[in-house]
Write an enzyme that holds these catalytic residues in place. Structure first.
Site, PDB file in Angstrom:
ATOM      1  N   CYS A  57       0.817  -1.217   0.000  1.00  0.00           N
ATOM      2  CA  CYS A  57       0.000   0.000   0.000  1.00  0.00           C
ATOM      3  C   CYS A  57       0.856   1.275   0.000  1.00  0.00           C
ATOM      4  CB  CYS A  57      -0.872  -0.044   1.249  1.00  0.00           C
ATOM      5  SG  CYS A  57      -1.655   1.512   1.640  1.00  0.00           S
ATOM      6  N   TYR A 183      -5.629   5.601  -8.581  1.00  0.00           N
ATOM      7  CA  TYR A 183      -6.813   4.833  -8.143  1.00  0.00           C
ATOM      8  C   TYR A 183      -8.061   5.315  -8.872  1.00  0.00           C
ATOM      9  CZ  TYR A 183      -4.227   2.612  -4.360  1.00  0.00           C
ATOM     10  OH  TYR A 183      -3.342   1.856  -3.647  1.00  0.00           O
TER      11      TYR A 183
HETATM   12  N1  GSH Z   1      -6.472   8.023   3.835  1.00  0.00           N
HETATM   13  C1  GSH Z   1      -5.852   6.777   4.105  1.00  0.00           C
HETATM   14  C2  GSH Z   1      -6.074   5.795   2.965  1.00  0.00           C
HETATM   15  C3  GSH Z   1      -5.500   4.457   3.250  1.00  0.00           C
HETATM   16  C4  GSH Z   1      -6.021   3.398   2.254  1.00  0.00           C
HETATM   17  O1  GSH Z   1      -6.997   3.615   1.542  1.00  0.00           O
HETATM   18  N2  GSH Z   1      -5.372   2.218   2.234  1.00  0.00           N
HETATM   19  C5  GSH Z   1      -5.791   1.158   1.331  1.00  0.00           C
HETATM   20  C6  GSH Z   1      -4.644   0.269   0.932  1.00  0.00           C
HETATM   21  S1  GSH Z   1      -3.649   0.933  -0.338  1.00  0.00           S
HETATM   22  C7  GSH Z   1      -6.739   0.227   2.043  1.00  0.00           C
HETATM   23  O2  GSH Z   1      -6.446  -0.214   3.128  1.00  0.00           O
HETATM   24  N3  GSH Z   1      -7.875  -0.088   1.402  1.00  0.00           N
HETATM   25  C8  GSH Z   1      -8.832  -1.006   1.900  1.00  0.00           C
HETATM   26  C9  GSH Z   1     -10.241  -0.607   1.552  1.00  0.00           C
HETATM   27  O3  GSH Z   1     -10.436   0.486   1.012  1.00  0.00           O
HETATM   28  O4  GSH Z   1     -11.128  -1.389   1.827  1.00  0.00           O
HETATM   29  C10 GSH Z   1      -4.375   7.008   4.394  1.00  0.00           C
HETATM   30  O5  GSH Z   1      -3.723   7.728   3.624  1.00  0.00           O
HETATM   31  O6  GSH Z   1      -3.897   6.476   5.372  1.00  0.00           O
END
Ligand code: GSH
Length: 319
Positions: A57, A183
């Site tokens: 990530c 994304y």
């Molecule tokens: N705003 C958050 C976004 C984090 C994020 O979206 N991480 C993704 C992985 S790249 C995730 O865990 N996605 C799981 C989901 O959306 O269900 C940050 O920057 O910490």
């Protein structure tokens, strides 16, 4: 992939019906802060906090980089989730060390039993109060940048006062167009949404390429937070976003300045050790089954990130 609704896990993909096929990232649900003030609710202390990350990530990668650069590896332990994010969301290969949990959503409901929202990495956990301090990487890197300075003795500053305005400006430009822009391309479910995101992304990369012809870094002749936030997207670009997310006007390899800049940042300190291309490729290609139903992971591309970078020569020749 799924989400929690009032503490119950549902396996569901992002809903883009309400937004004309456009992917919209949810805001993080936990936004507290660790502080260097000993009387704060979350004071900086060695060994008190635990960081849950995915090596795939880009948002979690920011936190891992700051943990390395700021000498926090002996003070904040980490747990790495499995690269495969399927019907249970993020899961642990072995039960995680604090409570023996097997799924990340269990940690969210431990912090807040009726939590509603996506279950994302990174997660910064407080062992003492048994809750999530923050699941927002932008905030976590700011805490790592300064809150633990007295404990580590590391005063390197990637968000110096006199450059803050320019750093914030770059962040505000790079987040929607590049970090989240890839994304917005990959998760778009209509042609129009995809093409808008694609145009924004490459216009932004072209602009950054021009800037880097005469500036070694984004801001102020030194590496700042803005560079690290950009880096975690650039390093994944040719391996994943170009193909899997259809960001295929140009590769980073095709941009001379961006290519060498990415190499310079990759070669900085222990940053290369925080970058794991097995996790990166495996996560995206194997987890997003509606984009890649066969789950076949590409063998390439072959990337040269270790040869000496040419940034000094590049910037001097164009000045
Ligand atoms: N705003 C958050 C976004 C984090 C994020 O979206 N991480 C993704 C992985 S790249 C995730 O865990 N996605 C799981 C989901 O959306 O269900 C940050 O920057 O910490």
């Amino acid at each position: 992939m799924g989400k929690l609704i009032e503490g119950v896990w549902y396996d569901q993909w992002y809903d883009t019906k309400q937004s004309k096929g456009r992917f919209q990232r949810e805001d993080a649900g936990f936004r507290d802060h660790i502080s260097d003030d000993a009387n704060a609710p979350f004071p900086a202390e060695s060994g008190r906090y635990h960081l849950y990350v995915s090596l795939a990530c880009p948002w979690a990668h920011r936190a891992l980089i700051f943990r390395e650069l700021k000498g926090l590896t002996d003070h904040i332990d980490i747990t790495v989730v499995c690269p495969d994010m399927l019907q249970h969301g993020w899961v642990f290969g072995m039960p995680e060390p604090l409570y023996g949990l097997t799924k990340l959503h269990q940690l969210y409901t431990k912090a807040k039993p009726d939590y509603s929202g996506r279950v994302t990495v990174p997660v910064l956990w407080d062992k003492q109060t048994e809750t999530i301090v923050s699941n927002e990487s932008a905030d976590i890197i700011r805490m790592f940048n300064s809150a633990f300075n007295e404990i580590t003795g590391n005063h390197d500053d990637f968000y110096p006062q006199h450059l803050r305005e320019q750093i914030d400006e770059w962040n505000a430009f790079i987040y929607p167009n590049v970090n989240n822009g890839v994304y917005r391309c990959g998760f778009a479910t209509t042609q129009e949404a995809y093409e808008d995101a694609y145009d924004d992304l490459f216009a932004a990369l072209d602009k950054i390429e021009r800037h880097l012809a005469t500036h070694r870094y984004l801001v102020g002749g030194q590496i700042t937070e803005a560079d690290w936030r950009l880096f975690t997207t650039l390093i994944r670009f040719d391996a994943v976003y170009f193909g899997h997310f259809k960001c295929n006007a140009r590769r980073i390899q095709d941009y001379p300045n961006l290519r060498e800049y990415t190499k310079e940042l990759y070669q900085y300190g222990k940053v290369a050790q925080t970058t794991d291309f097995y996790h990166i490729k495996r996560h995206y290609y194997f987890s997003h089954t509606m984009i890649n139903p066969t789950q076949v992971v590409p063998k390439g591309p072959q990337l040269d990130l270790s040869s000496p970078h040419q940034r000094e020569q590049q910037v001097q020749t164009s000045l």
